[in-house]
Design an enzyme around this catalytic site. Sequence first.
Site, PDB file in Angstrom:
ATOM      1  N   HIS A 273       0.836  -1.200   0.000  1.00  0.00           N
ATOM      2  CA  HIS A 273       0.000   0.000   0.000  1.00  0.00           C
ATOM      3  C   HIS A 273       0.872   1.251   0.000  1.00  0.00           C
ATOM      4  O   HIS A 273       2.090   1.174   0.153  1.00  0.00           O
ATOM      5  CB  HIS A 273      -0.926   0.010   1.222  1.00  0.00           C
ATOM      6  CG  HIS A 273      -2.120  -0.878   1.088  1.00  0.00           C
ATOM      7  ND1 HIS A 273      -2.091  -2.207   1.441  1.00  0.00           N
ATOM      8  CD2 HIS A 273      -3.368  -0.640   0.619  1.00  0.00           C
ATOM      9  CE1 HIS A 273      -3.272  -2.750   1.209  1.00  0.00           C
ATOM     10  NE2 HIS A 273      -4.064  -1.810   0.711  1.00  0.00           N
TER      11      HIS A 273
ATOM     12  N   LYS B 287      -0.753   4.683   4.687  1.00  0.00           N
ATOM     13  CA  LYS B 287      -1.676   3.730   5.308  1.00  0.00           C
ATOM     14  C   LYS B 287      -1.242   3.483   6.747  1.00  0.00           C
ATOM     15  O   LYS B 287      -0.077   3.190   7.023  1.00  0.00           O
ATOM     16  CB  LYS B 287      -1.724   2.423   4.527  1.00  0.00           C
ATOM     17  CG  LYS B 287      -2.756   1.446   5.083  1.00  0.00           C
ATOM     18  CD  LYS B 287      -3.027   0.299   4.136  1.00  0.00           C
ATOM     19  CE  LYS B 287      -4.032  -0.691   4.724  1.00  0.00           C
ATOM     20  NZ  LYS B 287      -5.332  -0.033   5.020  1.00  0.00           N
TER      21      LYS B 287
END
Length: 239
Positions: A136, A140
């Site tokens: 990600h 995040k």
Amino acid sequence: MNIGFIGYGKMGQSIEIQAILRGHKKLFITNQTPTYKELKNSNIEMIIEFSSPKFAVSNIIICIENNIPIVSGTTGWDSDFCFIKNTCKKYNGSFIYSPNFSIGVNILFYINKNIAKIMSKSNFNLDYKVSIKEIHHKNKLDTPSGTAIALAKDIILENYCDNWGLVSLKENKRYISIYSKRIKNIIGIHSVLYESDIDSIEIKHIANNRTGFALGSVIAAEWLYKKFGFFSMKDVIKL
């Protein structure tokens, strides 16, 4: 519907666009937990919540207690899952939670669960080691991702593995190793690898942008309208 948005990061902004495109009205946007007064004096018909693990539980509770349907995609609050579910039941609330609202990812969930089911019920003594990889963007907050954890839990529920974690234990076939990376400008990549000495089976989902997650959350909100109970994305798309 008149929709309120809690959490206005990149995800919240994408959801707002999809909601307006589908004919809904933006009633308010906040990055903070709304007060009882704000909710009581509004004409909100639905809340879509993508905030942070720190505030998600209080956001969900205040909406349920005020009889406002809520869709939440915030991950990282698993320890309060049973508390939220019981609160929803107590107040006859309307709530959908999913670690991932993408239709494509939920298809990945379905395929993964069925592979694990085949593995666990096979009479051929299949000997596949399972690992999950997720990548990600750097912003995040939770590691591993809620989606990766959900993939692991589905495998465990099918009795193919016993536990999961971020530490690799290759000698233990019943342990799911989760590998997490945070790389700039990566929206989201999830893959599950079933690996043996004979062959390997890999399933993967790559998010090219946030539209799939945003659209899925709005579709979930539309499905939840005038329903009561504790639901998941599996109820919405009937997988």
